[in-house]
Design an enzyme around this catalytic site. Structure first.
Site, PDB file in Angstrom:
ATOM      1  N   HIS A 152      -4.617  -7.036   4.558  1.00  0.00           N
ATOM      2  CA  HIS A 152      -5.864  -6.380   4.148  1.00  0.00           C
ATOM      3  C   HIS A 152      -6.131  -6.741   2.690  1.00  0.00           C
ATOM      4  O   HIS A 152      -5.335  -6.433   1.807  1.00  0.00           O
ATOM      5  CB  HIS A 152      -5.769  -4.864   4.333  1.00  0.00           C
ATOM      6  CG  HIS A 152      -5.722  -4.453   5.766  1.00  0.00           C
ATOM      7  ND1 HIS A 152      -5.038  -3.346   6.211  1.00  0.00           N
ATOM      8  CD2 HIS A 152      -6.288  -5.004   6.871  1.00  0.00           C
ATOM      9  CE1 HIS A 152      -5.182  -3.234   7.524  1.00  0.00           C
ATOM     10  NE2 HIS A 152      -5.936  -4.227   7.947  1.00  0.00           N
ATOM     11  N   GLU A 173      -5.813  -4.537  -0.727  1.00  0.00           N
ATOM     12  CA  GLU A 173      -4.560  -3.837  -1.004  1.00  0.00           C
ATOM     13  C   GLU A 173      -3.706  -4.671  -1.960  1.00  0.00           C
ATOM     14  O   GLU A 173      -2.644  -5.186  -1.610  1.00  0.00           O
ATOM     15  CB  GLU A 173      -3.856  -3.530   0.317  1.00  0.00           C
ATOM     16  CG  GLU A 173      -4.684  -2.588   1.184  1.00  0.00           C
ATOM     17  CD  GLU A 173      -4.185  -2.423   2.613  1.00  0.00           C
ATOM     18  OE1 GLU A 173      -3.084  -2.928   2.931  1.00  0.00           O
ATOM     19  OE2 GLU A 173      -4.903  -1.800   3.423  1.00  0.00           O
ATOM     20  N   ARG A 176     -11.891  -5.866   2.808  1.00  0.00           N
ATOM     21  CA  ARG A 176     -10.671  -5.623   3.585  1.00  0.00           C
ATOM     22  C   ARG A 176     -10.369  -6.736   4.592  1.00  0.00           C
ATOM     23  O   ARG A 176      -9.219  -7.132   4.774  1.00  0.00           O
ATOM     24  CB  ARG A 176     -10.830  -4.302   4.337  1.00  0.00           C
ATOM     25  CG  ARG A 176      -9.787  -4.008   5.428  1.00  0.00           C
ATOM     26  CD  ARG A 176     -10.165  -2.722   6.142  1.00  0.00           C
ATOM     27  NE  ARG A 176      -9.409  -2.476   7.363  1.00  0.00           N
ATOM     28  CZ  ARG A 176      -8.360  -1.686   7.455  1.00  0.00           C
ATOM     29  NH1 ARG A 176      -7.897  -1.088   6.377  1.00  0.00           N
ATOM     30  NH2 ARG A 176      -7.761  -1.486   8.616  1.00  0.00           N
ATOM     31  N   HIS A 217       1.483  -2.718   3.152  1.00  0.00           N
ATOM     32  CA  HIS A 217       0.122  -2.184   3.121  1.00  0.00           C
ATOM     33  C   HIS A 217       0.004  -1.119   2.025  1.00  0.00           C
ATOM     34  O   HIS A 217       0.984  -0.713   1.416  1.00  0.00           O
ATOM     35  CB  HIS A 217      -0.234  -1.546   4.465  1.00  0.00           C
ATOM     36  CG  HIS A 217      -0.449  -2.522   5.564  1.00  0.00           C
ATOM     37  ND1 HIS A 217      -1.695  -2.868   6.030  1.00  0.00           N
ATOM     38  CD2 HIS A 217       0.438  -3.241   6.314  1.00  0.00           C
ATOM     39  CE1 HIS A 217      -1.576  -3.747   7.010  1.00  0.00           C
ATOM     40  NE2 HIS A 217      -0.287  -3.992   7.199  1.00  0.00           N
ATOM     41  N   GLU A 264       3.381   1.569   3.934  1.00  0.00           N
ATOM     42  CA  GLU A 264       2.161   1.927   3.197  1.00  0.00           C
ATOM     43  C   GLU A 264       2.589   2.429   1.815  1.00  0.00           C
ATOM     44  O   GLU A 264       3.155   3.512   1.685  1.00  0.00           O
ATOM     45  CB  GLU A 264       1.384   3.020   3.938  1.00  0.00           C
ATOM     46  CG  GLU A 264       0.879   2.605   5.315  1.00  0.00           C
ATOM     47  CD  GLU A 264      -0.449   1.873   5.267  1.00  0.00           C
ATOM     48  OE1 GLU A 264      -0.970   1.660   4.149  1.00  0.00           O
ATOM     49  OE2 GLU A 264      -0.959   1.507   6.346  1.00  0.00           O
TER      50      GLU A 264
END
Length: 423
Positions: free
Chosen positions: A178, A181, A234, A305, A382
Site C-alpha cells: 500500500h 504506508e 494507496r 503495513h 500493522e
C-alpha cells in the site's frame, strides 16, 4: 429500512466523483474522524457512502475489536457528513483536524540527519534504490539482488537476499504494498541495515541463522505517485477500461479466496477494489510467480503495513474458520506482542486472525502464501500508530517503530523455531 438506504444514496450521489491527476494534490482542512459503530445498519450505511464517494477515504476499516472506523473527509463534504452522522446516530470524534498540516511537517528533514541515508526522514523510491545499490556493493559476500518482476509502469520490483551460508531456512518480507504506508519501507530498510551491521548478539543470530528475502518497496508505481502527486495514494497505477478511477488494492488481488465474503470491493473507485479478476495487476502476479519459484527456500512470510498496531494471522477471508495450527500462530503472536510491550515505549499490539480480530479481507498476499504455497507461518504486521497520525506517522517515530519491530521479530522467529517451523 428502504428510507434509510434512499437517504444514504442521496448523500452518496451528491458527492460521488473520480480521481484527478493534479500536479500535487493537497489536503488542506481535510479531517479524519473516528466513528463508533453501534449496529449493522450504521456500518452498512458508512460502507456504502465511503465505497462510492471519492469525497471520503477510509483510513482504518471497521473492526470487531474496537467497533471503530476512521475516515478522512473532504472539507466540502463536512456539512453533509455531520448531517449524515446526526441523522443515523453515529458517534464520532475528531482525530486529525488538518491532514495537510501533518503532511507539511512530515516533509521537513530532521536537523539531526547528515547527507547519509538514515532513519529520521522518509525517502523517495530513487533514494531507496540508490541506498540499496550501496548496500549490495558494501556487503557483496552476504547479499545479492533479486527482481520480483516489473510494475505496470515498467519499474523493477527489487529485493535483497541476505545469506550467511548454504542450507538455511528462509524468511520473506514484503513491504509497502500500500503506497501511502511510508513507515513500512522505512522500517524494512532499517531492518536490512541492522541485519548487516548490528553487533547485538540476538540480531547477529537472526541474521546469520536464516536466509532473508526482503522487498523494501513492492508497490513501486504507487509509492512513486504518493511522493510526486498524492501523499494519500494507496493502490497500484493501472488504469481501467470502464472507469476514470485508477488502480487496484494489491493486497486484495491475489488468487486465494479472491472477492470471498465481501472481503474486497468490486467498485473501481474503492480503496479496496480487488480488480476485474484475480492477478489482474502485474505486480501481484509477478510476486506470486517469484514466490512459487523459491517456495522450497522460505518458511515464514511477513507483510509490513500501517496502521493500528496489529499482528494478524490467516485467515483473512473468513471469520468462521481457522487454520489447523491457529493456536500455535497465536503463541508465536504472543511472543511478538509481549516483546514489544516490554520495551520502554510499552506500545500495545493486538494479535489474532485478520477476519476474526479485524475485518474480512480476501485475496491478500499472506493468505495466498499460506493457502496456495502451504506455508504455515504468515503474518500481516500493522505498525504504529492507533490513529493520532495514521498514515502520516511523524519521522520522529521511525526509530522507535523500528526498535519495536526488531524486538518483535527476534521473539517471533525464536518462538517459530521452538515450535519446529524453522528446523
Amino acid at each position: 429500512m428502504r428510507l434509510i438506504w434512499l437517504l444514504a444514496a442521496c448523500v452518496v450521489l451528491a458527492s460521488a466523483g473520480t480521481s484527478q491527476d493534479t500536479a500535487q494534490r493537497r489536503y488542506d482542512d481535510y479531517r479524519v474522524y473516528e466513528l463508533t459503530i453501534s449496529n449493522n445498519i450504521q456500518l452498512k450505511l458508512i460502507e456504502k457512502l465511503t465505497e462510492v464517494s471519492q469525497k471520503y477515504d477510509v483510513w482504518k476499516e471497521y473492526d470487531a475489536y474496537s467497533k471503530e472506523l476512521h475516515v478522512m473527509v473532504d472539507p466540502a463534504e463536512l456539512q453533509h457528513l455531520r448531517l449524515f452522522l446526526k441523522l443515523f446516530g453515529i458517534s464520532n470524534e475528531l482525530l486529525i483536524p488538518d491532514v495537510q498540516a501533518l503532511i507539511d511537517a512530515e516533509q521537513v528533514p530532521s536537523g539531526r540527519e547528515s547527507g547519509a541515508f538514515g532513519w529520521t526522514r522518509y525517502y523517495e523510491l530513487e533514494e531507496i534504490e540508490a541506498w540499496l545499490d550501496g548496500i549490495l556493493a558494501a556487503y557483496p559476500t552476504v547479499t545479492e539482488q533479486f527482481v520480483v518482476g516489473q510494475s505496470y509502469e515498467g519499474r523493477r520490483i527489487r529485493g535483497i537476499k541476505i545469506s550467511h551460508g548454504a542450507n538455511k531456512r528462509g524468511i520473506f518480507i514484503e513491504s509497502n504494498i500500500h503506497a501511502r504506508e511510508w513507515i513500512t519501507s522505512a522500517s524494512a530498510t532499517w531492518f536490512i541495515n541492522e541485519l548487516l551491521s548490528s553487533q547485538q548478539t540476538e540480531v547477529r543470530q537472526l541474521a546469520e541463522n536464516y536466509d532473508w528475502y526482503i522487498v523494501p518497496v513492492f508497490n513501486v508505481d504507487g509509492f512513486e505517485y504518493s511522493h510526486r502527486k498524492n501523499r494519500m495514494w494507496r493502490k497500484t497505477r493501472q488504469p481501467h477500461a470502464t472507469s476514470a478511477c485508477i488502480g487496484v488494492d494489491g493486497n486484495r488481488n491475489f488468487d486465494s479466496h479472491w472477492m470471498a465474503n465481501n472481503g474486497a470491493s468490486d467498485q473501481p473507485c474503492s480503496e479496496t477494489y480487488a480488480g476485474d479478476v484475480a492477478f489482474s495487476e502485474p505486480e501481484a502476479k509477478a510476486l506470486a510467480e517469484y514466490l512459487t519459484s523459491i517456495r522450497e527456500k522460505f518458511d515464514v512470510y511477513l507483510s509490513f503495513h500501517s496502521y493500528g498496531q496489529w499482528l494478524l494471522s490467516p485467515y483473512g477471508h473468513t471469520k468462521d474458520e481457522f487454520p489447523e495450527n491457529y493456536e500455535q500462530l497465536q503463541e508465536i503472536g504472543s511472543a511478538f506482542t509481549e516483546a514489544i510491550r516490554s520495551l520502554p515505549y510499552a506500545t500495545p499490539y493486538v494479535r489474532g486472525s485478520t477476519a476474526s480480530t479485524l475485518y474480512v479481507a480476501s485475496g491478500s498476499s499472506v493468505d495466498w502464501v499460506f493457502n496456495e504455497l502451504e506455508k504455515k507461518v504468515g503474518y500481516t504486521i500493522e505498525f504504529r500508530d492507533k490513529g493520532r497520525y495514521g498514515f502520516v506517522l511523524p519521522p520522529a517515530q521511525i526509530q522507535a517503530n523500528c526498535e519495536e519491530l526488531m524486538a518483535g521479530m527476534i521473539a517471533l522467529i525464536q518462538k517459530t523455531r521452538e515450535l519446529g517451523y524453522l528446523a
